[in-house]
Design a protein around this motif. Structure first.
Motif, PDB file in Angstrom:
ATOM      1  N   PRO A   1      51.917  51.355  42.957  1.00 15.54           N
ATOM      2  CA  PRO A   1      51.636  50.286  43.590  1.00 15.54           C
ATOM      3  C   PRO A   1      50.168  49.835  43.817  1.00 15.54           C
ATOM      4  O   PRO A   1      49.907  48.790  43.779  1.00 15.54           O
ATOM      5  N   MET A   2      49.354  50.825  43.831  1.00 18.88           N
ATOM      6  CA  MET A   2      47.778  50.526  44.138  1.00 18.88           C
ATOM      7  C   MET A   2      46.959  49.983  42.970  1.00 18.88           C
ATOM      8  O   MET A   2      45.979  49.326  42.999  1.00 18.88           O
ATOM      9  N   ALA A   3      47.531  50.368  41.608  1.00 19.00           N
ATOM     10  CA  ALA A   3      46.854  49.973  40.502  1.00 19.00           C
ATOM     11  C   ALA A   3      46.687  48.479  40.527  1.00 19.00           C
ATOM     12  O   ALA A   3      45.491  47.897  40.183  1.00 19.00           O
ATOM     13  N   THR A   4      47.787  47.883  40.464  1.00 19.78           N
ATOM     14  CA  THR A   4      47.670  46.459  40.543  1.00 19.78           C
ATOM     15  C   THR A   4      47.148  45.877  41.876  1.00 19.78           C
ATOM     16  O   THR A   4      46.504  44.873  41.644  1.00 19.78           O
ATOM     17  N   ILE A   5      47.662  46.164  42.660  1.00 25.22           N
ATOM     18  CA  ILE A   5      47.218  45.633  44.224  1.00 25.22           C
ATOM     19  C   ILE A   5      45.660  45.796  44.402  1.00 25.22           C
ATOM     20  O   ILE A   5      45.000  44.684  44.870  1.00 25.22           O
ATOM     21  N   LEU A   6      45.163  46.964  44.301  1.00 24.47           N
ATOM     22  CA  LEU A   6      43.909  47.238  44.506  1.00 24.47           C
ATOM     23  C   LEU A   6      42.994  46.394  43.541  1.00 24.47           C
ATOM     24  O   LEU A   6      42.019  45.822  43.963  1.00 24.47           O
ATOM     25  N   ALA A   7      43.479  46.472  42.299  1.00 25.65           N
ATOM     26  CA  ALA A   7      42.576  45.441  41.154  1.00 25.65           C
ATOM     27  C   ALA A   7      42.641  44.146  41.944  1.00 25.65           C
ATOM     28  O   ALA A   7      41.190  43.309  41.680  1.00 25.65           O
ATOM     29  N   ALA A   8      43.783  43.505  41.849  1.00 29.37           N
ATOM     30  CA  ALA A   8      43.809  42.100  42.499  1.00 29.37           C
ATOM     31  C   ALA A   8      43.025  41.809  43.645  1.00 29.37           C
ATOM     32  O   ALA A   8      42.195  40.911  43.907  1.00 29.37           O
TER      33      ALA A   8
ATOM     34  N   ALA B   1      39.880  41.795  37.757  1.00 24.95           N
ATOM     35  CA  ALA B   1      41.183  42.235  37.897  1.00 24.95           C
ATOM     36  C   ALA B   1      41.918  43.001  36.925  1.00 24.95           C
ATOM     37  O   ALA B   1      42.632  43.806  36.830  1.00 24.95           O
ATOM     38  N   PHE B   2      41.668  42.154  35.612  1.00 28.21           N
ATOM     39  CA  PHE B   2      42.278  42.900  34.449  1.00 28.21           C
ATOM     40  C   PHE B   2      41.640  44.107  34.056  1.00 28.21           C
ATOM     41  O   PHE B   2      42.454  45.194  34.024  1.00 28.21           O
ATOM     42  N   LEU B   3      40.289  44.210  33.987  1.00 31.04           N
ATOM     43  CA  LEU B   3      39.697  45.570  33.623  1.00 31.04           C
ATOM     44  C   LEU B   3      39.840  46.472  34.952  1.00 31.04           C
ATOM     45  O   LEU B   3      39.949  47.627  34.512  1.00 31.04           O
ATOM     46  N   ASN B   4      39.827  46.159  35.940  1.00 28.68           N
ATOM     47  CA  ASN B   4      39.842  47.366  37.136  1.00 28.68           C
ATOM     48  C   ASN B   4      41.355  47.714  37.187  1.00 28.68           C
ATOM     49  O   ASN B   4      41.706  49.094  37.189  1.00 28.68           O
ATOM     50  N   GLY B   5      42.197  46.946  36.835  1.00 33.65           N
ATOM     51  CA  GLY B   5      43.748  47.353  36.890  1.00 33.65           C
ATOM     52  C   GLY B   5      43.940  48.361  35.662  1.00 33.65           C
ATOM     53  O   GLY B   5      44.515  49.347  35.770  1.00 33.65           O
TER      54      GLY B   5
ATOM     55  N   ASN C   1      47.118  43.099  33.389  1.00 34.38           N
ATOM     56  CA  ASN C   1      47.682  41.772  33.078  1.00 34.38           C
ATOM     57  C   ASN C   1      48.469  41.321  34.375  1.00 34.38           C
ATOM     58  O   ASN C   1      48.150  40.034  34.795  1.00 34.38           O
ATOM     59  N   ALA C   2      49.016  42.347  35.022  1.00 36.06           N
ATOM     60  CA  ALA C   2      49.652  41.745  36.315  1.00 36.06           C
ATOM     61  C   ALA C   2      48.805  41.436  37.333  1.00 36.06           C
ATOM     62  O   ALA C   2      48.999  40.306  38.179  1.00 36.06           O
ATOM     63  N   ALA C   3      47.359  42.240  37.336  1.00 38.28           N
ATOM     64  CA  ALA C   3      46.724  41.953  38.569  1.00 38.28           C
ATOM     65  C   ALA C   3      45.825  40.632  38.308  1.00 38.28           C
ATOM     66  O   ALA C   3      45.714  39.836  39.035  1.00 38.28           O
ATOM     67  N   ARG C   4      45.703  40.354  36.961  1.00 36.92           N
ATOM     68  CA  ARG C   4      44.996  38.990  36.487  1.00 36.92           C
ATOM     69  C   ARG C   4      45.946  37.958  36.728  1.00 36.92           C
ATOM     70  O   ARG C   4      45.581  36.787  37.284  1.00 36.92           O
ATOM     71  N   GLY C   5      47.329  38.066  36.429  1.00 33.96           N
ATOM     72  CA  GLY C   5      48.311  37.140  36.710  1.00 33.96           C
ATOM     73  C   GLY C   5      48.381  36.540  38.011  1.00 33.96           C
ATOM     74  O   GLY C   5      48.580  35.311  38.403  1.00 33.96           O
TER      75      GLY C   5
END
Length: 434
Positions: free
Chosen positions: A84-91, A61-65, A187-191
């Motif tokens: 919106p999509m950078a964090t949400i898609l990565a997670a 999630a971190f790396l994809n974000g 970091n937000a996606a990983r969190g």
């Protein structure tokens, strides 16, 4: 979700996947991949543009974000000032690797719910002080996973409570042009992955993470209004239809100036050789975000947020593309000298989140003064990319990431996701992450 919203969701999913593949070759991406692998390999979660790489979900999630946002090419909700999509898609991609088969319809519903939450937080807020794509994005990620995986109401509450504990992100790297912006996205996606894990483990989270006395609005968005959060949430998928493409790999605030330059080149004969000066009079947000001067030794992140330099590239090459952020271009004396002729002027617009209207005015060596008005930014819902422009951008991104031959297959896969029985299996079949 109505048909227009579903079309927008599929478009921006496709766009974000292609942008993430291109991010595989973005500045600092390989260093981030090495770092993420050092946290532990294996775990089944895929990474865009890196076939054969398998990481634990939180690390993926971190790396994809990071990769989706590191070249400033991912879509943005302008009124919310939030990507919106950078964090949400990565997670959600990370979550797909451990949730068992998730249908395409459920995957898309999760993405839509996450976008609704993240952008509604932004719309209920005031001027940007913290990095909202991360601080608001983590709540969107958490809700997306909860919706996609069918978490209970209480578990969802707990996960959102834990998300508050991990919410962070500062605008300082935007001021300095440092790569901490995509790091904060990652970091937000990983969190969000960790927040969900804590809730699933039965660990209670705070119950008022948004409107509590030390919740999101009272700490991170003090000029916001929590009562406005519910506005529009009764219509699932409404917010994705309000999202804008990025036609250029730069800060969104730079796009209007780029188009103004292109317009004057096409209609008024503006060239790099006959420009005496160019000023872009725009809302204060534009001045704040991209009004910085060009300078020798700029990092790519700084240049992407510097309208004078972006204008110089446009004047010289007709557009701004992914390949324009190498040292060859960043250190060009000709581009730096041309950039010195460009200024950004605050036009006094009282809307703290406005990107337009704006006017670009050029003074030419023959004494003429010509202007181009920007009412809507290219890529916005009022001025969207055509299907051909959208597919051309995706092809360019896939080619930059070394996967140009997979572009058509990815487009076909995304179009078929609503009827897919297993979203991850369908996406793996495209070859974008093996």
């Amino acid at each position: 979700m109505d048909s227009a919203s579903q079309t927008a969701l599929l478009n921006f999913l496709h766009d974000s996947l292609a942008v993430g593949v291109a991010g595989r070759n973005g500045a600092n991406a390989d260093a981030m991949a090495t770092l993420a692998a050092s946290w532990g390999e294996g775990g089944g979660a895929p990474v865009l543009g890196r076939p054969g790489v398998s990481l634990p979900p939180a690390s993926a999630a971190f790396l994809n974000g990071f990769q989706i946002h590191c070249q400033e090419f991912d879509c943005v909700h302008e009124p919310a000032v939030l990507h919106p999509m950078a964090t949400i898609l990565a997670a959600t991609l990370a979550e797909l690797s451990r949730s068992g088969p998730v249908s395409g319809a459920d995957f898309l519903s999760g993405l839509s719910a996450g976008v609704d939450i993240a952008t509604s937080l932004g719309l209920a807020s005031g001027p940007v002080y913290f990095f909202r794509p991360a601080t608001g994005g983590i709540f969107g990620c958490t809700m997306a996973i909860a919706r996609m995986s069918g978490m209970s109401e209480q578990a969802t509450r707990d996960a959102l409570g834990h998300a508050l504990s991990f919410a962070s992100g500062t605008m300082q790297p935007h001021v300095e042009g440092m790569p901490a912006l995509p790091i904060q996205i990652g970091n937000a996606a990983r969190g969000a992955i960790v927040a969900v894990d804590l809730a699933r483990a039965g660990i209670p989270g705070v119950q008022y993470p948004v409107d509590g006395p030390f919740g999101y609005f009272n700490l991170l968005e003090q000029e916001g209004d929590a009562t406005r959060l519910l506005d529009g949430l009764g219509t699932p998928g409404q917010r994705i239809a309000e999202v804008s493409w990025k036609p250029f790999p730069t800060g969104r605030a730079g796009h209007g100036g780029i188009v103004a330059i292109q317009t004057l080149m096409r209609d008024e004969g503006l060239t790099a050789g006959n420009l005496e000066s160019f000023s872009y009079a725009a809302p204060p947000l534009i001045h704040r975000l991209v009004g910085r001067p060009a300078k020798p030794g700029m990092a790519p992140g700084y240049a992407r947020l510097c309208l004078p330099w972006l204008a110089a590239v446009t004047l010289t090459h007709g557009k701004v593309s992914l390949e324009h952020f190498t040292p060859e271009y960043l250190e060009s004396p000709e581009l730096l000298a041309l950039a010195a002729k460009v200024t950004v002027v605050d036009n006094g617009n009282p809307d703290p989140a406005a990107f337009s209207p704006a006017v670009g005015t050029a003074k030419l060596s023959d004494g003429r003064e010509v202007a181009a008005a920007i009412e809507f930014q290219l890529g916005s819902p009022a001025f969207p990319l055509t299907r051909e422009q959208h597919l051309a951008k995706a092809q360019d991104c896939m080619s930059f990431g070394g996967m140009g031959e997979l572009a058509n297959g990815l487009a076909d896969c995304v179009a078929a996701l609503p009827v897919s029985d297993d979203a991850l299996t369908s996406l793996r079949a495209t070859g974008i992450f093996g």
